[in-house]
Design an enzyme around this catalytic site. Structure first.
Site, PDB file in Angstrom:
ATOM      1  CD  GLU A  40      45.072  32.127  47.913  1.00  0.00           C
ATOM      2  OE1 GLU A  40      44.239  32.462  47.048  1.00  0.00           O
ATOM      3  OE2 GLU A  40      45.027  31.041  48.506  1.00  0.00           O
ATOM      4  NE  ARG A  44      47.639  24.541  50.477  1.00  0.00           N
ATOM      5  CZ  ARG A  44      47.323  24.477  49.207  1.00  0.00           C
ATOM      6  NH1 ARG A  44      48.158  23.950  48.346  1.00  0.00           N
ATOM      7  NH2 ARG A  44      46.185  24.924  48.798  1.00  0.00           N
ATOM      8  CE  LYS A 128      40.188  28.384  47.050  1.00  0.00           C
ATOM      9  NZ  LYS A 128      41.632  28.358  47.306  1.00  0.00           N
TER      10      LYS A 128
HETATM   11  C1  3PG Z   1      44.716  25.752  46.337  1.00  0.00           C
HETATM   12  O1  3PG Z   1      44.503  26.296  47.416  1.00  0.00           O
HETATM   13  O2  3PG Z   1      45.238  24.638  46.214  1.00  0.00           O
HETATM   14  C2  3PG Z   1      44.335  26.509  45.152  1.00  0.00           C
HETATM   15  O3  3PG Z   1      42.986  26.535  45.025  1.00  0.00           O
HETATM   16  C3  3PG Z   1      45.094  26.161  43.907  1.00  0.00           C
HETATM   17  O4  3PG Z   1      44.517  25.170  43.160  1.00  0.00           O
HETATM   18  P1  3PG Z   1      45.283  24.645  41.854  1.00  0.00           P
HETATM   19  O5  3PG Z   1      46.631  24.183  42.300  1.00  0.00           O
HETATM   20  O6  3PG Z   1      44.429  23.516  41.353  1.00  0.00           O
HETATM   21  O7  3PG Z   1      45.361  25.794  40.898  1.00  0.00           O
END
Ligand code: 3PG
Length: 209
Positions: A40, A44, A128
């Site tokens: 994924e 961002r 999720k």
């Molecule tokens: C996110 O979108 O930030 C993810 O869920 C990743 O989370 P993490 O950086 O805590 O693994």
């Protein structure tokens, strides 16, 4: 491909924040060399869409989704890279409608029983669970199993290589997501060997539920 099939193809989904498009190809090579099949990328950064395009060209057999989808505009923005699936951190009613309308397999984010029920009412039976560790972790997910037995979760948020197996042992968990395999810093610093090693370890983690 339906979302259930996508989640079945992975026990661990790396969540990637790619800041420079040049890093996309070596990154996806390292993840694939480590044995991961589903990844994924988050919407961002300015280059997220181009990074997914580059990763798909490089590794056409990988299943590559777009995460951090917050709105219908984000869905539209991501269409040009043809993501195999979409992931959202939370889910408003209008976002659930937009996900349904776009027809791309989607994993809406939920953090409570009510949110899980709202997404399930709209037909999203795979969700999720975010932010997993802060929202109650494995204890909370275990508690959801009784009243909501048909919903499966991909917990993400605060999960590490050490914590992942506890989640993968739960019967309502399909897989886990996390940035620990390839953090923003590791990508920026081009730590491809480390990322490949982390991917290899993650690919070896199996559901034990
Ligand atoms: C996110 O979108 O930030 C993810 O869920 C990743 O989370 P993490 O950086 O805590 O693994």
């Amino acid at each position: 491909m339906k979302i259930d099939k996508i989640l079945q193809a992975a026990s661990v989904i790396p969540v990637l924040e790619i800041g420079a498009v040049e890093t996309a190809v070596p990154l996806v090579r390292a993840l694939a060399a480590g044995g991961l099949q589903v990844i994924e990328a988050t919407l961002r950064t300015a280059v997220a869409v181009d990074a997914v395009k580059a990763m798909k060209d490089e590794q056409p057999d990988l299943i590559i989704g777009m995460g951090t989808i917050l709105s219908e505009e984000d869905i539209e923005k991501s269409l040009s890279c043809q993501p195999d699936f979409l992931v959202t951190p939370g889910a408003t009613k209008s976002l659930l409608q937009s996900l349904k309308k776009c027809g791309i397999p989607s994993l809406p984010g939920v953090a409570s029983a009510s949110e899980a029920m709202t997404a399930a009412e709209e037909g999203f039976m795979a969700q999720k669970f975010f932010p997993a560790e802060s929202a109650g972790g494995t204890t909370y997910l275990k508690a959801l199993k009784g009243p909501l037995p048909k919903i499966t979760f991909c917990p993400t948020g605060g999960i590490s290589a050490e914590k992942a197996p506890e989640y993968l042992a739960l019967s309502n968990v399909a897989c886990v997501g996390g940035s620990w395999i390839a953090t923003k810093d590791m990508i920026e610093e081009q730590k491809w060997a480390l990322i490949e090693a982390n991917a290899h370890r993650a690919a070896g983690m199996l559901l034990t539920n």
